[in-house]
Scaffold this active site. Structure first.
Site, PDB file in Angstrom:
ATOM      1  N   LEU C  64      12.089 -17.934  40.340  1.00 41.50           N
ATOM      2  CA  LEU C  64      12.582 -18.471  41.599  1.00 41.50           C
ATOM      3  C   LEU C  64      12.906 -17.355  42.575  1.00 41.50           C
ATOM      4  O   LEU C  64      13.247 -17.618  43.723  1.00 41.50           O
ATOM      5  CB  LEU C  64      13.822 -19.327  41.334  1.00 41.50           C
ATOM      6  N   ARG C  65      12.812 -16.138  42.109  1.00 39.63           N
ATOM      7  CA  ARG C  65      12.992 -14.937  42.932  1.00 39.63           C
ATOM      8  C   ARG C  65      14.413 -14.739  43.468  1.00 39.63           C
ATOM      9  O   ARG C  65      14.644 -13.851  44.274  1.00 39.63           O
ATOM     10  CB  ARG C  65      12.026 -14.920  44.114  1.00 39.63           C
ATOM     11  N   ASP C 306       4.377 -20.020  34.312  1.00 44.51           N
ATOM     12  CA  ASP C 306       4.596 -18.591  34.568  1.00 44.51           C
ATOM     13  C   ASP C 306       4.620 -18.330  36.080  1.00 44.51           C
ATOM     14  O   ASP C 306       4.166 -17.297  36.567  1.00 44.51           O
ATOM     15  CB  ASP C 306       3.516 -17.738  33.896  1.00 44.51           C
TER      16      ASP C 306
END
Lengths: 165, 315, 430
Positions: C64-65, C306
């Protein structure tokens, strides 16, 4: 239907015209492909001391930007010094004059000739540049939508033909 | 997959790799190079064909030799040449590869000559340039060096004429060599029946047979009956990377000496893309000997690059 | 609030049920099925005729950064992407900045996700501090904050001694350890599968051996410690074979495969397409076939996305210099359906890999359609075709090798805890 003169007869006429005018030191250069064919016929009959030169003008044409480097270039082979030489420049058909302009530009990159005499089998008019042939076999009018071609048979006979452009 | 080197009419738009080029295109380049060899032999070595065109040398990986030959070739076509030493300029400021190209594009470039340390970089550039701009790959990572491959092919054709009768042996660090890959593709496309690679296992890439070559670890066997022997440069790093123990052992088993060369055909030619490591992959006696055509390779390199540029710039 | 999901093809992979039927949702739970559902008085109705009613997807690896990489993507955008893809539970790896190695960071992330009220978020905790592979994290504390397992994400941990101690410590508490098998020295510098394509393209290669050698080491450590190991992103035929043997030996091992590796191989690199620059690399067609066989016979338990959003600039680079990863949250479902169609795998069995089996490996109760289970659903039209174009993707990452492809499988409704997060507001019953 335009009847065209016999190309072989024209060759003989040109030989007769040129013979009294050339010196042994005069050299001849034929332009690929049709001019080379014509030069190959004329050269042996004129007693020239130098081998026949053959030239491809692909890299000097003025239409590169439109056409690119289209046909496969042949290798220009000039086995004598151009500098100070009287040259016979031989091509098959003289039309717009652009081919001869390119040929002269290329020639001058080899050296500075004493003179250039243009010899063609047929002059079909339609010049776009101030170029003229000192010796020509015949003058031909080419109808619109057609073009003039030189052909060489398997036995080496030259002929002229009109075909659709 | 559409070959990014060819335009819709199947004409050469960019030269990125020899792989995937039709035989007719390769032959056209070699034939055109032939004409240019004639030009390089006369006093005025220039033709006006690319007058008004700009050739930008984009070398992201330093190289004086290759850059100089491209520069000479472009100037002999009457083009304007601009050299960009990218390594020293905007790249270090973090400007992306494509931004660099876009900036140059705004300066009316016609041909970009690109050398880059990363395989595939010229493809990225070719995808991004305008339709009238052309890219020539001057070497990308380990992938390809098509103009070198072409000049090698020209050299072989000059001395041996018919590819379909030849046995060609390529010796040395195939793993890291873009020159080897390009030459192999060219040889197989032109119908060479036997292309051999000779190297220890550590210097051969995985699955190299799939490129259409026969693998030899024994140089004596590999050279037997060869018409052409191409020696590849061995770089010092290979010793440090646990690929080889020493230059001496390499030279003993994989270096080209006169007695190993004697196993090839009596009229075999010896080639080397340069620069040579004398005493490592090739002995001086061979490099300077009668079989060596290493110096003519350099002349042909200029003519080949002239051919490539004049063909693509017109398409 | 009672919602009746009416007339859909209800698939519950866990039980194998695949039949037209009805589902009644009451509050946050599934209250009844079929006849019992129809009999109840629903407040709202979702007309699921022609649609598949499946459990909400469980994606066990999606980046999700956040925190730290908000310029690549944010929680908001990626949760939108998840919901658009029918993903109602997802696990995120700890390779954020800072890495998720402290309970406070995990808490904050979970609370952020909860306040968004989209998909359920399960952060996987870092196995070592800063993922540096030296000191162990406070796994017990992290577990209290909600970490269901511990991992090194894609950061190599090559010190066998540390690996052993980490597995021992995790095993003490019964925690599972999730690791990708890759030998550091063999993978170093490599960017593509060491095979014919890398040879032709001149790209440095990572041999399949890098996976099998590392896997051999991991399996030995599992034998020694008995700790539950989940092998992340199997990529090679050799790797699948070793896990098959490990399961036959009854070792506590599970594994997953990335959805891209189910479909693609090294052949898809084409002319250096950096959208195919992935870790682990896309291997040979033979390896891909072995992965499919592993899914078919149950050796591979889970398919995950991924999901790795990467900004386009980082992909518009020469292959070896481009950033790795592909976006995949929204494509997990249609790509799973594509695999099922191509291999003629029954839909229930195929969906298990992204629902019930994924939930089992993760250790959560989602992924099931049965009375009492959480009311998480992905209701989709398996025939609806859409084109993968940047505008169609909610994720900030547009980096997918499938750009331009036409895929089947459009999510019409996504429900989490009985709330319709995606889709038209359900109608009042007639």
């Amino acid at each position: 239907m335009t009847t065209l003169p016999d190309a072989e007869a024209l060759c003989a006429k040109l030989v007769a015209e040129l013979k009294p005018l050339v010196k042994p030191s005069t050299a001849m250069i034929g332009l690929y492909t049709g001019g080379a064919w014509l030069a190959e016929k004329l050269h042996p009959q004129l007693g020239l001391s130098t081998p026949l030169g053959l030239m491809d003008i692909a890299f000097y044409r003025d239409d590169y930007h439109k056409q690119g480097l289209h046909h496969d270039p042949k290798r220009t082979r000039i086995a004598f010094e151009v500098e100070g030489r009287d040259l016979l420049l031989v091509d098959d058909i003289l039309y717009t004059g652009r081919t001869v302009r390119a040929a002269m530009n290329e020639l001058f990159d080899y050296g500075r000739p004493a003179s250039i005499t243009l010899v063609v089998l047929a002059d079909r008019g339609g010049r776009q540049l101030p170029i003229f042939a000192q010796h020509y076999g015949t003058q031909v009018e080419v109808p619109d939508g057609q073009r003039l071609r030189i052909k060489r048979s398997a036995e080496g006979r030259l002929s002229m033909e009109l075909e659709d452009a | 997959m559409h070959n990014p080197q060819l335009n819709a009419a199947g004409e050469l738009q960019h030269l990125l790799s020899i792989e995937g080029l039709p035989r007719a295109v390769l032959t056209q380049i070699l034939d055109t190079a032939d004409s240019f060899v004639g030009v390089t032999e006369r006093e005025v070595k220039k033709v006006p064909i690319l007058r008004g065109k700009s050739v930008f040398n984009l070398f992201f990986e330093a190289s004086t030799r290759t850059r100089t030959t491209f520069e000479i070739a472009a100037k002999r076509l009457s083009a304007d040449v601009i050299n960009l030493n990218i390594a020293a300029s905007s790249q270090t400021k973090g400007e992306s590869l494509l931004d660099t190209v876009a900036n140059l594009s705004a300066m009316q470039a016609d041909i970009f000559i690109v050398r880059h340390v990363a395989s595939g970089a010229p493809y990225l550039i070719a995808r991004s340039v305008k339709p009238h701009e052309h890219v020539v790959n001057a070497g990308d990572g380990r992938h390809a060096h098509p103009t070198q491959g072409l000049l090698d092919l020209y050299t072989i054709r000059h001395y041996k004429k018919d590819f379909t009768q030849l046995t060609v042996a390529i010796v040395g660090d195939i793993l890291h060599s873009r020159v080897a890959r390009s030459l192999i593709h060219g040889l197989t496309t032109l119908g060479t029946p036997e292309v051999r690679v000779i190297a220890p296992q550590t210097l051969l890439p995985t699955g190299v047979e799939s490129l259409g070559v026969r693998v030899f670890h024994d140089m004596k066997k590999g050279l037997a009956g060869a018409d052409v022997v191409v020696m590849l440069r061995l770089q010092n790093e290979r010793m440090r990377g646990a690929l080889l123990p020493s230059a001496q052992e390499f030279n003993k088993y994989y270096g080209l000496s006169p007695d190993k060369l004697a196993l090839a055909k009596p009229d075999a030619i010896v080639m080397h893309p340069g620069p040579m490591n004398r005493g490592v992959e090739i002995d001086s006696a061979v490099a300077d000997g009668p079989h060596s055509v290493i110096l003519p390779q350099v002349t042909y390199g200029i003519a080949v690059r002239m051919a490539v540029m004049s063909i693509i710039a017109g398409n | 609030m009672k919602i009746l999901i009416k007339g859909g093809r209800v698939i519950d992979p866990a039980s194998g049920r695949d039949a037209i039927g009805d589902v009644l949702v009451e509050g946050e739970r599934i209250a009844a099925l079929d006849a019992a559902a129809r009999d109840a008085r629903a407040d709202q109705v979702i007309d699921a005729k022609g649609l598949v009613v499946a459990p909400g997807l469980v994606d066990i690896c999606a980046r999700l950064r956040e925190p730290g990489f908000e310029y690549k993507a944010t929680l908001e955008s990626e949760m939108e992407a998840a919901i658009a893809g029918g993903v109602t539970s997802l696990a995120c790896p700890p390779d954020t900045d800072p890495p998720l190695d402290e309970p406070g960071l995990v808490d904050m992330l979970r609370r952020r996700a909860k306040s968004l009220a989209h998909a359920r978020l399960y952060p996987i905790g870092a196995l070592t501090v800063k993922l540096e592979g030296e000191r162990l994290t406070e796994m017990a504390e992290l577990s209290e904050s909600g970490c269901l397992a511990f991992t090194q994400a894609n950061v190599p941990l090559d010190d066998t001694q540390v690996l052993w101690r980490a597995l021992q410590y995790a095993g003490t508490f019964g925690f599972a350890v999730w690791l990708r098998a890759e030998d550091l020295s063999l993978a170093r510098d490599g960017v593509a599968h060491d095979g014919e394509v890398a040879t032709r393209l001149g790209l440095p290669g990572i041999p399949a051996m890098a996976e099998t050698i590392a896997l051999g080491r991991l399996l030995e450590l599992v034998r020694a410690t008995g700790t539950r190991l989940h092998v992340c992103r199997v990529s090679s035929a050799g790797g699948v074979a070793m896990i098959r043997a490990a399961k036959a030996e009854k070792l506590p091992v599970t594994c997953d495969v990335g959805i891209h590796h189910v479909h693609l191989s090294e052949m898809d690199l084409g002319y250096f397409d950096s959208h195919c620059h992935l870790v682990p690399p896309l291997r040979s067609p033979r390896d891909r076939d072995a992965l499919r066989a592993g899914l078919a016979d149950g050796t591979i338990d889970v398919i995950c996305s991924d999901h790795t959003p990467v900004d386009e600039d980082a992909k518009q680079m020469p292959f070896s210099e481009s950033e790795v990863g592909a976006t995949g949250l929204e494509l997990l479902l249609p790509l799973t359906l594509k695999w099922a169609t191509e291999t003629k795998t029954p839909l229930a069995k195929a969906l298990a890999k992204v629902t019930s089996d994924a939930a089992r490996v993760l250790g959560v109760k989602s992924g099931r359609i049965e009375t009492g289970a959480p009311a998480d659903f992905a209701i989709f039209d398996p025939q609806a075709i859409f084109r993968v174009v940047p505008e169609a993707l909610r994720s900030q990452g547009k980096n997918t090798p499938f750009m331009g492809y036409e895929l089947a499988g459009r999510v019409r409704y996504t429900l989490v805890d009985g709330r319709v997060i995606l889709g038209e507001t359900p109608k009042r019953p007639a």
